[in-house]
Design a protein around this motif. Structure first.
Motif, PDB file in Angstrom:
ATOM      1  N   THR A  51       0.807  -1.217   0.000  1.00 42.08           N
ATOM      2  CA  THR A  51       0.000   0.000   0.000  1.00 42.08           C
ATOM      3  C   THR A  51       0.843   1.270   0.000  1.00 42.08           C
ATOM      4  O   THR A  51       2.027   1.247   0.324  1.00 42.08           O
ATOM      5  CB  THR A  51      -0.936   0.033   1.229  1.00 42.08           C
ATOM      6  OG1 THR A  51      -0.172  -0.193   2.423  1.00 42.08           O
ATOM      7  CG2 THR A  51      -2.031  -0.995   1.105  1.00 42.08           C
ATOM      8  N   LYS A  52       0.169   2.350  -0.363  1.00 45.66           N
ATOM      9  CA  LYS A  52       0.767   3.694  -0.307  1.00 45.66           C
ATOM     10  C   LYS A  52      -0.217   4.610   0.406  1.00 45.66           C
ATOM     11  O   LYS A  52      -1.340   4.200   0.745  1.00 45.66           O
ATOM     12  CB  LYS A  52       1.073   4.207  -1.709  1.00 45.66           C
ATOM     13  CG  LYS A  52      -0.144   4.400  -2.597  1.00 45.66           C
ATOM     14  CD  LYS A  52       0.244   4.863  -3.978  1.00 45.66           C
ATOM     15  CE  LYS A  52      -0.978   5.189  -4.853  1.00 45.66           C
ATOM     16  NZ  LYS A  52      -1.918   4.097  -4.977  1.00 45.66           N
ATOM     17  N   GLU A  53       0.184   5.849   0.621  1.00 44.97           N
ATOM     18  CA  GLU A  53      -0.643   6.832   1.313  1.00 44.97           C
ATOM     19  C   GLU A  53      -2.055   6.893   0.721  1.00 44.97           C
ATOM     20  O   GLU A  53      -2.231   7.028  -0.491  1.00 44.97           O
ATOM     21  CB  GLU A  53       0.019   8.213   1.193  1.00 44.97           C
ATOM     22  CG  GLU A  53      -0.692   9.320   1.931  1.00 44.97           C
ATOM     23  CD  GLU A  53      -0.415   9.332   3.416  1.00 44.97           C
ATOM     24  OE1 GLU A  53      -1.216   9.929   4.140  1.00 44.97           O
ATOM     25  OE2 GLU A  53       0.600   8.737   3.847  1.00 44.97           O
ATOM     26  N   ASP A  55      -4.423   4.570   0.523  1.00 46.42           N
ATOM     27  CA  ASP A  55      -5.066   3.340   0.053  1.00 46.42           C
ATOM     28  C   ASP A  55      -6.028   2.799   1.101  1.00 46.42           C
ATOM     29  O   ASP A  55      -5.843   2.999   2.307  1.00 46.42           O
ATOM     30  CB  ASP A  55      -4.012   2.263  -0.253  1.00 46.42           C
ATOM     31  CG  ASP A  55      -3.303   2.493  -1.582  1.00 46.42           C
ATOM     32  OD1 ASP A  55      -3.839   3.249  -2.412  1.00 46.42           O
ATOM     33  OD2 ASP A  55      -2.221   1.914  -1.790  1.00 46.42           O
ATOM     34  N   HIS A  77       2.517   5.109   6.631  1.00 46.24           N
ATOM     35  CA  HIS A  77       1.681   6.058   5.904  1.00 46.24           C
ATOM     36  C   HIS A  77       0.225   5.911   6.323  1.00 46.24           C
ATOM     37  O   HIS A  77      -0.191   4.873   6.827  1.00 46.24           O
ATOM     38  CB  HIS A  77       1.823   5.875   4.381  1.00 46.24           C
ATOM     39  CG  HIS A  77       1.886   4.456   3.935  1.00 46.24           C
ATOM     40  ND1 HIS A  77       3.063   3.821   3.567  1.00 46.24           N
ATOM     41  CD2 HIS A  77       0.925   3.507   3.815  1.00 46.24           C
ATOM     42  CE1 HIS A  77       2.814   2.571   3.230  1.00 46.24           C
ATOM     43  NE2 HIS A  77       1.531   2.363   3.365  1.00 46.24           N
TER      44      HIS A  77
END
Length: 236
Positions: A51-53, A55, A77
């Protein structure tokens, strides 16, 4: 954490996720699911890596929110963490735990078999599909597949059976030994087995993988296994 002694007395109803179960559920999992903490740690670390910021991660059958809280604690994040459960008692316990940790987690009372699932980067179902009636399982898996975003993943844990009867019995015997080592009596093990009959319906690894692929998933890997418990990662 309150100790699970529910089945030390006579129980005449089928297993359900009511207030009595919710009160001792964390202890029940720790003493009933081999390597539970290690599996949750594995799932959480994978979720952070995928994941990233911003999600969204959705946990189907989030129970007391243990997995979502662990992801919240590990993630560097900010994520949109959402837990669905149709048990008011479970969500009541989950909300208390989330508040205690000060975690930013949305908890929703929802029958995800019937209702929509939010579009998500990752969907989790820990020991959840096994409680879904076989006639509804394919429909749910298709919905999960359709609810995943591009490059999304589905992580699910299940109790499983072996297709060879002799090996299946051996694995069940080994599992019951595990439960005895965790402090459950023969009587408790027997009574819980009776309560779960026709409520928890496990598939084999081959059946779980084949069904997931039938519903659209490209690859399905077993990423952790102990006797009759498996953790799967499915990609779209």
């Amino acid at each position: 954490m309150q100790k699970d002694n529910i089945f030390s007395k006579e129980i005449k109803k089928q297993f359900e996720f009511d207030e009595e179960v919710a009160t001792v559920f964390d202890d029940m999992l720790d003493r009933s699911v081999p390597f539970y903490k290690e599996v949750i740690n594995l799932v959480s670390k994978l979720c952070v890596q995928y994941t990233k910021e911003g999600d969204r991660i959705t946990d189907l059958g989030c129970s007391t929110a243990t997995t979502l809280i662990d992801i919240y604690k590990k993630s560097p994040h900010r994520l949109k963490l959402t837990g669905y459960d149709n048990s008011k008692a479970m969500l009541k316990r989950a909300k208390r735990k989330v508040a205690a940790f000060g975690a930013d987690i949305e908890l929703v009372e929802k029958d995800f078999i019937k209702d929509e699932i939010d579009s998500s980067k990752i969907i989790i179902a820990n020991y959840t599909l096994q409680f879904v009636r076989p006639s509804k399982r394919e429909e749910l898996l298709k919905k999960i597949y359709e609810s995943l975003e591009k490059n999304g993943i589905f992580i699910f844990n299940e109790k499983v059976i072996y297709e060879d009867p002799k090996l299946n019995k051996q694995m069940i015997d080994i599992y019951y030994d595990f439960k005895k080592q965790k402090g459950y009596s023969e009587y408790e093990i027997s009574k819980k087995r009776e309560a779960l009959e026709n409520v928890l319906i496990p598939y084999s690894d081959n059946e779980n993988i084949s069904l997931a692929k039938k519903c659209g998933f490209k690859d399905v890997w077993i990423i952790f296994k102990w006797a009759n418990f498996s953790c799967y990662l499915a990609t779209i």
